[in-house]
Design a protein around this motif. Structure first.
Motif, PDB file in Angstrom:
ATOM      1  N   PHE A 156       8.282  99.633  38.185  1.00  0.00           N
ATOM      2  CA  PHE A 156       7.161 100.263  38.893  1.00  0.00           C
ATOM      3  C   PHE A 156       6.701 101.539  38.199  1.00  0.00           C
ATOM      4  O   PHE A 156       6.091 102.404  38.815  1.00  0.00           O
ATOM      5  N   MET A 184       2.635  99.379  35.704  1.00  0.00           N
ATOM      6  CA  MET A 184       1.738  99.216  36.844  1.00  0.00           C
ATOM      7  C   MET A 184       0.273  99.165  36.397  1.00  0.00           C
ATOM      8  O   MET A 184      -0.516  98.380  36.905  1.00  0.00           O
ATOM      9  N   LEU A 215       0.557  88.548  51.965  1.00  0.00           N
ATOM     10  CA  LEU A 215       1.678  87.780  51.428  1.00  0.00           C
ATOM     11  C   LEU A 215       1.631  87.801  49.903  1.00  0.00           C
ATOM     12  O   LEU A 215       2.666  87.904  49.243  1.00  0.00           O
ATOM     13  N   ILE A 271       4.809  92.404  44.582  1.00  0.00           N
ATOM     14  CA  ILE A 271       5.713  93.554  44.473  1.00  0.00           C
ATOM     15  C   ILE A 271       7.126  93.070  44.155  1.00  0.00           C
ATOM     16  O   ILE A 271       7.809  93.628  43.296  1.00  0.00           O
ATOM     17  N   LEU A 272       7.545  91.980  44.840  1.00  0.00           N
ATOM     18  CA  LEU A 272       8.895  91.472  44.626  1.00  0.00           C
ATOM     19  C   LEU A 272       9.076  90.887  43.233  1.00  0.00           C
ATOM     20  O   LEU A 272      10.185  90.868  42.705  1.00  0.00           O
ATOM     21  N   SER A 273       7.994  90.408  42.610  1.00  0.00           N
ATOM     22  CA  SER A 273       8.140  89.803  41.290  1.00  0.00           C
ATOM     23  C   SER A 273       7.902  90.810  40.153  1.00  0.00           C
ATOM     24  O   SER A 273       7.977  90.447  38.982  1.00  0.00           O
ATOM     25  N   ARG A 274       7.636  92.070  40.508  1.00  0.00           N
ATOM     26  CA  ARG A 274       7.519  93.117  39.482  1.00  0.00           C
ATOM     27  C   ARG A 274       8.918  93.535  39.029  1.00  0.00           C
ATOM     28  O   ARG A 274       9.821  93.672  39.844  1.00  0.00           O
ATOM     29  N   VAL A 287       3.019  91.188  48.877  1.00  0.00           N
ATOM     30  CA  VAL A 287       4.476  91.245  49.049  1.00  0.00           C
ATOM     31  C   VAL A 287       5.170  90.494  47.912  1.00  0.00           C
ATOM     32  O   VAL A 287       6.098  91.012  47.279  1.00  0.00           O
TER      33      VAL A 287
END
Lengths: 126, 135
Positions: free
Chosen positions: A50, A55, A38, A44-47, A41
């Motif tokens: 990419f 990164m 979690l 990744i969503l708050s990046r 996930v």
């Protein structure tokens, strides 16, 4: 030591000398996987981006490198136990032994590579 | 042992009327095996490519994206496949932790739990890609 009672056998002295160890580790890593995946996930969503530079910068943070290393250890332990059960269900005799050894090589080889990559980024030059 | 071929064999999946609980059970193993092989290799490739430098990271990205940075067909198939597998395995796994306590074996509740895990995985996957797409 415990061979006489059902409880004693369950504690690890039955014919397999394993008891509930496999089952219990599968459950403990299921719990840690839940939180760590979690985290991944949400991360990744708050990046925003990419690309390579962002990164690298992200992974250099201890707040990322440490949970990422923990994720690799937890997830790899969990899938090592899970794939063992799958192999035991479908493979028999000599092939079972070969597959189980290959599974160990696969897990340790891949896991070591992952941990090395995380450490290289975390300890690398800015 | 002459009657061996006529003796009943252990019943397997094909003799049962299919329900969501059976589907979820099979999916748990398929998604777990898929993530353990394809998912773990891709995770380590991603980490190793990032550690290797800008060039190796570009090689990794080029497999899954177009030159403009948008996902290509491989990126979408792998990406949606892995997130759907992850959320299905996660929801089904949490259900298993409850089942381990001895709860939820009543026919109706068991079926509801299995259905819930399917719905949660589809909704979570859709939400993940919507949020990623908006950003």
């Amino acid at each position: 030591m415990g061979t006489g009672t059902p409880l004693g056998r369950v504690r690890g002295l039955g014919s397999a000398k394993e008891g509930t160890h496999h089952w219990w580790r599968q459950r403990v890593t299921a719990g840690s996987n839940l939180f760590l995946m979690l985290w991944l996930v949400v991360s990744i969503l708050s990046r925003g981006s990419f690309d390579y530079a962002s990164m690298r910068l992200w992974m250099q943070s201890a707040w990322v490198a440490v949970p990422m290393a923990l994720l690799v250890i937890s997830v790899f332990t969990h899938f090592r136990l899970g794939l063992q059960v799958v192999i035991e269900d479908y493979q028999h005799n000599e092939t079972r032994v070969v597959f189980l050894i290959l599974l160990n090589f696969f897990t340790v080889g891949l896991g070591a590579t992952a941990l090395f990559a995380i450490a290289k980024i975390a300890f690398g030059a800015k | 042992m002459a009657s061996r071929s006529t003796r009943p064999i252990s019943p397997h999946l094909q003799v049962y009327k299919w329900g969501p609980h059976m589907l979820v059970s099979v999916l748990h193993r398929i998604t777990g095996s898929g993530m353990a092989t394809v998912g773990s290799v891709l995770l380590v490739w991603w980490l190793a490519a990032l550690a290797g430098g800008a060039e190796s990271y570009a090689t990794f990205r080029d497999v899954f994206t177009y030159a403009n940075g948008r996902l290509n067909i491989i990126g979408y198939v792998i990406g949606i496949g892995l997130t759907l597998a992850l959320f299905q395995h996660m929801a089904s796994g949490v259900r298993h932790l409850f089942l381990d306590t001895g709860a939820g074996y009543e026919l109706k509740r068991n079926k509801m739990g299995a259905m819930a895990s399917l719905i949660i995985s589809v909704v979570a996957t859709a939400a993940f890609w919507l949020i990623l797409g908006i950003k």
